[in-house]
Design a protein around this motif. Structure first.
Motif, PDB file in Angstrom:
ATOM      1  N   PRO A  25     -14.665   8.151 -42.109  1.00  0.00           N
ATOM      2  CA  PRO A  25     -14.076   7.132 -41.081  1.00  0.00           C
ATOM      3  C   PRO A  25     -13.292   7.788 -40.081  1.00  0.00           C
ATOM      4  N   PRO A  26     -13.230   7.023 -38.947  1.00  0.00           N
ATOM      5  CA  PRO A  26     -12.174   7.368 -37.913  1.00  0.00           C
ATOM      6  C   PRO A  26     -10.822   7.121 -38.270  1.00  0.00           C
ATOM      7  N   SER A  27      -9.969   7.815 -37.714  1.00  0.00           N
ATOM      8  CA  SER A  27      -8.535   7.472 -37.961  1.00  0.00           C
ATOM      9  C   SER A  27      -8.113   6.349 -37.415  1.00  0.00           C
ATOM     10  N   LEU A  28      -7.095   5.627 -38.048  1.00  0.00           N
ATOM     11  CA  LEU A  28      -6.379   4.480 -37.640  1.00  0.00           C
ATOM     12  C   LEU A  28      -5.986   4.532 -36.036  1.00  0.00           C
ATOM     13  N   GLU A  29      -5.430   5.701 -35.703  1.00  0.00           N
ATOM     14  CA  GLU A  29      -4.975   5.829 -34.321  1.00  0.00           C
ATOM     15  C   GLU A  29      -5.804   5.667 -33.354  1.00  0.00           C
ATOM     16  N   SER A  30      -7.190   6.200 -33.705  1.00  0.00           N
ATOM     17  CA  SER A  30      -8.291   6.513 -32.695  1.00  0.00           C
ATOM     18  C   SER A  30      -8.829   4.913 -32.568  1.00  0.00           C
ATOM     19  N   LEU A  31      -8.657   4.114 -33.910  1.00  0.00           N
ATOM     20  CA  LEU A  31      -9.430   3.014 -33.777  1.00  0.00           C
ATOM     21  C   LEU A  31      -8.652   1.752 -33.294  1.00  0.00           C
ATOM     22  N   TRP A  32      -7.260   1.894 -33.435  1.00  0.00           N
ATOM     23  CA  TRP A  32      -6.575   0.589 -33.172  1.00  0.00           C
ATOM     24  C   TRP A  32      -6.581   0.360 -31.723  1.00  0.00           C
ATOM     25  N   ALA A  33      -7.023  -1.039 -31.418  1.00  0.00           N
ATOM     26  CA  ALA A  33      -6.960  -1.547 -30.033  1.00  0.00           C
ATOM     27  C   ALA A  33      -7.737  -0.904 -29.246  1.00  0.00           C
ATOM     28  N   SER A  34      -8.500   0.104 -29.671  1.00  0.00           N
ATOM     29  CA  SER A  34      -9.507   0.589 -28.587  1.00  0.00           C
ATOM     30  C   SER A  34     -10.298  -0.278 -27.696  1.00  0.00           C
ATOM     31  N   ASP A  35     -10.728  -1.412 -28.172  1.00  0.00           N
ATOM     32  CA  ASP A  35     -11.649  -2.303 -27.370  1.00  0.00           C
ATOM     33  C   ASP A  35     -10.658  -3.220 -26.730  1.00  0.00           C
ATOM     34  N   VAL A  36      -9.310  -3.177 -26.614  1.00  0.00           N
ATOM     35  CA  VAL A  36      -8.556  -4.321 -26.129  1.00  0.00           C
ATOM     36  C   VAL A  36      -7.816  -3.859 -24.818  1.00  0.00           C
ATOM     37  N   TYR A  37      -7.971  -4.794 -23.881  1.00  0.00           N
ATOM     38  CA  TYR A  37      -7.262  -4.431 -22.676  1.00  0.00           C
ATOM     39  C   TYR A  37      -5.674  -4.720 -23.110  1.00  0.00           C
ATOM     40  N   PHE A 271     -18.955  -2.921 -47.083  1.00  0.00           N
ATOM     41  CA  PHE A 271     -18.997  -3.999 -46.086  1.00  0.00           C
ATOM     42  C   PHE A 271     -17.554  -4.221 -45.629  1.00  0.00           C
ATOM     43  N   MET A 272     -16.492  -4.369 -46.614  1.00  0.00           N
ATOM     44  CA  MET A 272     -15.139  -4.606 -46.393  1.00  0.00           C
ATOM     45  C   MET A 272     -14.620  -3.680 -44.949  1.00  0.00           C
ATOM     46  N   GLN A 273     -14.973  -2.392 -45.348  1.00  0.00           N
ATOM     47  CA  GLN A 273     -14.485  -1.446 -44.648  1.00  0.00           C
ATOM     48  C   GLN A 273     -14.952  -1.418 -43.238  1.00  0.00           C
ATOM     49  N   GLU A 274     -16.295  -1.780 -43.058  1.00  0.00           N
ATOM     50  CA  GLU A 274     -16.672  -2.090 -41.881  1.00  0.00           C
ATOM     51  C   GLU A 274     -16.228  -3.455 -41.007  1.00  0.00           C
ATOM     52  N   VAL A 275     -15.755  -4.121 -41.795  1.00  0.00           N
ATOM     53  CA  VAL A 275     -15.226  -5.690 -41.207  1.00  0.00           C
ATOM     54  C   VAL A 275     -13.706  -4.877 -40.860  1.00  0.00           C
ATOM     55  N   GLU A 276     -13.093  -4.151 -41.384  1.00  0.00           N
ATOM     56  CA  GLU A 276     -11.681  -3.717 -40.898  1.00  0.00           C
ATOM     57  C   GLU A 276     -11.650  -2.790 -39.904  1.00  0.00           C
ATOM     58  N   GLN A 277     -12.707  -2.034 -39.929  1.00  0.00           N
ATOM     59  CA  GLN A 277     -12.778  -0.987 -38.690  1.00  0.00           C
ATOM     60  C   GLN A 277     -13.147  -1.850 -37.588  1.00  0.00           C
ATOM     61  N   ARG A 278     -13.810  -2.827 -37.435  1.00  0.00           N
ATOM     62  CA  ARG A 278     -14.119  -3.554 -36.237  1.00  0.00           C
ATOM     63  C   ARG A 278     -12.889  -4.304 -35.899  1.00  0.00           C
ATOM     64  N   MET A 279     -12.210  -4.890 -36.783  1.00  0.00           N
ATOM     65  CA  MET A 279     -10.746  -5.370 -36.587  1.00  0.00           C
ATOM     66  C   MET A 279      -9.952  -4.669 -35.814  1.00  0.00           C
ATOM     67  N   TYR A 280      -9.825  -3.459 -36.314  1.00  0.00           N
ATOM     68  CA  TYR A 280      -9.010  -2.481 -35.756  1.00  0.00           C
ATOM     69  C   TYR A 280      -9.132  -2.209 -34.336  1.00  0.00           C
ATOM     70  N   LYS A 281     -10.244  -1.939 -34.131  1.00  0.00           N
ATOM     71  CA  LYS A 281     -10.656  -1.962 -32.884  1.00  0.00           C
ATOM     72  C   LYS A 281     -10.422  -3.109 -31.630  1.00  0.00           C
ATOM     73  N   LEU A 282     -10.336  -4.204 -32.491  1.00  0.00           N
ATOM     74  CA  LEU A 282      -9.988  -5.404 -31.366  1.00  0.00           C
ATOM     75  C   LEU A 282      -8.625  -5.799 -31.620  1.00  0.00           C
ATOM     76  N   GLY A 283      -7.817  -4.723 -32.395  1.00  0.00           N
ATOM     77  CA  GLY A 283      -6.287  -4.885 -32.322  1.00  0.00           C
ATOM     78  C   GLY A 283      -5.921  -5.827 -33.318  1.00  0.00           C
ATOM     79  N   ILE A 284      -6.811  -6.298 -34.478  1.00  0.00           N
ATOM     80  CA  ILE A 284      -6.480  -7.265 -35.554  1.00  0.00           C
ATOM     81  C   ILE A 284      -6.013  -6.518 -36.751  1.00  0.00           C
ATOM     82  N   PRO A 285      -4.662  -6.845 -36.900  1.00  0.00           N
ATOM     83  CA  PRO A 285      -3.977  -5.907 -38.247  1.00  0.00           C
ATOM     84  C   PRO A 285      -4.474  -6.383 -39.373  1.00  0.00           C
ATOM     85  N   ALA A 286      -5.718  -5.914 -39.700  1.00  0.00           N
ATOM     86  CA  ALA A 286      -6.353  -6.232 -41.280  1.00  0.00           C
ATOM     87  C   ALA A 286      -5.318  -5.544 -42.212  1.00  0.00           C
ATOM     88  N   LYS A 287      -4.585  -6.255 -43.110  1.00  0.00           N
ATOM     89  CA  LYS A 287      -3.893  -5.593 -44.215  1.00  0.00           C
ATOM     90  C   LYS A 287      -4.069  -5.576 -45.771  1.00  0.00           C
TER      91      LYS A 287
END
Ligand code: ADP
Ligand code: MG
Length: 723
Positions: A25-37, A271-287
């Motif tokens: 999996p990609p790192s949290l830093e590289s995923l986080w909000a990458s799809d958010v302006y 499944f959950m991990q893919e959900v969380e990665q997509r959320m991280y890219k959109l800046g949603i802090p799945a916890k």
């Protein structure tokens, strides 16, 4: 071909499914909000002055200058097109709980036939979708179709990716040509503003000079079910209504309590991990993720955020859950009660208010008796839940949530507040007029030297309360899993604004006439406890005793939408929303109309499904089983062997009673002449729903008798346990 072929095929498909090959999996830093302006990206891309002006709008709500919007739009387009976006969409939240979006291309055709990309400030800040097909509750006829979307600068734009493209999404409000709110975001923004105003006034009375903008926070725990797509596709009820209308209880359900927090199955975790990665890219802090109580039930919770952003993110989370499930051969059910007799799904809305100068205003600290600010805000909450409990019930009133409230480990339809031992004690002291102290945290020693000793919370948790204090926030647990969190947040913010305004006025008066602040506040809190303390309840909210006690205390119990939705028409509720500037009487009335209509439609659709499934699937199954049974029975009789005829008789009797109930249900559905919407609601709740249950009783009894080979519908046992 046996009737159960599709079920057998589904089981074979599921047991042969393989997991995707492992990837790193990609790192949290590289995923986080990458799809958010994000603000950080804007700061990078925008001239200093433009960024400053935009930031001011975001932080203080100042009007956005159109020249600034032009520059922002150009930069946003640059960023989005570099990420492959060819289209942009104004995203808005109509009254249906769904997310709506209208996509437009950046394309602009030039005189010479060439094309360029174009995106102006005007297009960024304002859209004009023809909104005539959205429910508006009579605000706008189809001949007055104009609706406007306007950019909500406080919620960041983002890119939504599909496997072969992406679009720039801009969160917006949606209003009519006459300026009325047709959506769930406009009232939320207004309710936050109202709460800010009231909270600041209260903090001023309490002696604060510098007070930052007060916002409300929301962390929404989302429960959901996963069912294999092959099973779901074989059930018209799951496809259309999102819940099973029939289904015999499985031998094993949740009685062993072995699913809650159990080890997560690998297929589900993938499944959950893919959900969380997509959320991280959109800046949603799945916890948080875990198995929930029912087999096949799960939960995801983000870290809390400002209410407006949390609400947009919650809508996105529901979309991501559904889309990602599809990619994993699963269907994600957000219905509140997909399986009768088994726990339903809620969306616990954790809610608090606070700001940069004062922190969380619902944080009691270690000595709540000494924390006047906390006591005042908490007192305001007690008052609001008592005064407007019926409204809290009304904002969670949907056809699907009606199945959940009061059933299997879900809060009842009676609104009460749980404070916990420590706070309840403090408020009782206030009521007695002698506030002396707070029960302290105690130390827990586990008796094993290698284990740490830890401080025990002064109050336990209460899972049976619909509105529970959980340390530094209230948790509204009656919200439905498929609902937008916006309605509940609007209600809570507005009710709190109203309580705080009322209290601030009283305190201002008392202080002006010479009463010391603390004495004035404590005597006001005593009044609140005397008048509204009946709403505080510490015991078991699931018990029959509580229903009785609540009635004695005068707390409303509104079991279905037929009782709960008309609350929106009450004068006191209309006054509340008008006074706080959150909804005009016309806007509020339109909400009653839309939600009532949705309820009526939902029941009608389900009733039609009940009829068609009973007639075209269950009845033929019963008949084909009877036919093969009677063949055998005739042959046995011919051989003079005593034939076991009981089952045949039973199946024939059940099929007959099922068809009789189907006929009654059909007749009830045919009734269309109602003097009022309220009467139609009652017909749906009190006549149609019980008749659906009546059909179901026969169908479920048939499922227990008819030979498996003849049964077409995937069973509870299969759907909940075959993964
Ligand atoms: P629980 O133990 O109740 O299931 P979870 O950890 O699943 O709790 O979820 C609690 C939710 O409450 C999370 O979304 C969390 O971020 C949120 N939350 C925590 N503190 C606050 C707060 N002050 N205001 C609003 N939400 C909060
Ligand atoms: Mg939880």
């Amino acid at each position: 071909m046996p009737a159960n072929t599709s079920r057998v095929q589904a089981i074979q498909d599921i047991t042969r499914r393989t997991l995707p090959p492992p990837t790193t999996p990609p790192s949290l830093e590289s995923l986080w909000a990458s799809d958010v302006y994000t603000l950080a990206k804007m700061q990078q891309h925008l001239p200093k002055e433009v960024f400053k002006s935009l930031k001011k709008t975001i932080e203080t709500g100042a009007t956005l200058d159109i020249k600034v919007a032009d520059v922002v739009a150009a930069a946003m387009k640059e960023w989005a097109t570099a990420r492959g976006a060819l289209f942009y969409a104004h995203v808005f939240y109509p009254l249906t709980n769904a997310t709506a979006e209208k996509h437009d291309g950046f394309i602009s055709v030039q005189g010479d036939g060439t094309v360029i990309t174009e995106f102006s400030g005007k297009v960024l800040v304002q859209g004009e979708p023809d909104g005539s097909s959205f429910p508006n509750g009579g605000i706008r006829g189809t001949s007055h179709a104009r609706g406007y979307t306007a950019w909500d600068v406080t919620s960041p734009a983002y890119i939504m990716e599909t496997s072969n493209g992406s679009s720039l999404c801009i969160p917006t409000v949606f209003v009519s040509w006459t300026g009325e709110a047709l959506d769930k975001k406009t009232p939320l923004l207004r309710s936050i503003a109202a709460m800010n105003k009231a909270a600041k006034r209260m903090l001023t009375v309490l002696g604060s000079k510098e007070i930052a903008t007060v916002n409300s926070s929301c962390g929404a725990e989302q429960e959901y079910f996963l069912v294999d797509a092959a099973f779901a596709a074989a059930r018209p009820d799951l496809v259309i209504a999102g819940r099973t209308l029939f289904g015999k209880p499985p031998a094993k359900a949740q009685q062993f309590d072995d699913h809650y927090f159990g080890a997560i199955a690998e297929r589900v975790q993938t499944f959950m991990q893919e959900v969380e990665q997509r959320m991280y890219k959109l800046g949603i802090p799945a916890k948080t993720r875990h198995n929930e109580v029912a087999p096949g039930q799960f939960e995801i919770a983000p870290f809390f955020e400002a209410a407006n952003v949390a609400s947009d993110h919650q809508q996105l989370t529901m979309t991501i859950l559904k889309n990602t499930a599809k990619r994993h051969g699963l269907v994600c059910l957000l219905h509140e009660k997909p399986f009768a007799g088994i726990n339903g799904s809620g969306k616990h809305v954790n809610w608090s208010v606070g700001n940069a100068t004062h922190g969380n205003l619902l944080d009691p600290g270690d000595a709540p008796h000494d924390n006047l600010q906390f006591l005042v805000f908490c007192g305001a909450v007690i008052r609001m839940v008592h005064k407007y409990g019926a409204l809290l019930r009304a904002v969670v009133a949907t056809a699907s949530n009606d199945h959940r409230l009061g059933a299997n480990e879900a809060p009842p339809a009676i609104m009460s507040v749980y404070l916990g031992t420590q706070l309840e004690d403090v408020f009782k002291q206030i009521q007695r007029g002698s506030l002396t102290g707070s029960k302290a945290k105690s130390i827990m020693n586990l008796g094993v030297d290698s284990l740490p000793t830890f401080a025990k919370d002064p109050g336990d948790r209460n899972r049976t309360s619909p509105f529970a204090f959980t340390g530094n926030r209230f948790e509204f647990r009656a919200v439905g899993s498929g609902q937008s969190v916006s309605g509940p947040l609007v209600a809570m913010n507005t009710m709190l604004a109203d309580s705080l305004t009322w209290m601030a006025e009283k305190l201002e008066g008392a202080v002006a006439s010479g009463t010391p602040l603390t004495a004035a506040a404590l005597s006001l809190l005593k009044v609140i406890m005397d008048e509204h303390g009946a709403v505080v309840f510490d015991g078991n909210g699931y018990s029959a005793e509580w229903h009785k006690l609540a009635e004695e205390r005068g707390l409303p119990n509104l079991p279905s939408c037929a009782e709960a939705l008309p609350v929106l028409k009450e004068k006191a509720i209309e006054d509340l929303f008008s006074r706080q500037g959150v909804l005009t009487p016309v806007e509020l009335a339109s909400r009653f109309d839309v939600y009532a209509e949705q309820y009526i439609h939902a029941i009608e659709v389900e009733a039609k499904l009940v009829i068609s499934m009973a007639k075209t699937q269950v009845f033929p199954a019963a008949m084909s089983y009877l036919s093969s049974l009677s063949d055998t029975l005739t042959k046995l009789s011919a051989l003079k062997i005593e034939a076991p005829t009981e089952t045949a008789t039973k199946v024939a009797t059940l099929a007959k009673s099922m068809m009789a109930s189907v006929t009654k249900l059909g007749e009830a559905l045919g009734k269309h002449d109602f003097d009022s919407t309220e009467k139609h609601l009652v017909h749906s709740a009190k006549t149609i729903r019980p008749l659906m249950d009546e059909v179901r009783k026969s169908v479920d009894a048939l499922e227990a008798e008819v030979g498996d080979q003849h049964w077409p519908l995937p069973t509870y046992q299969e759907m909940l346990f075959i993964k």
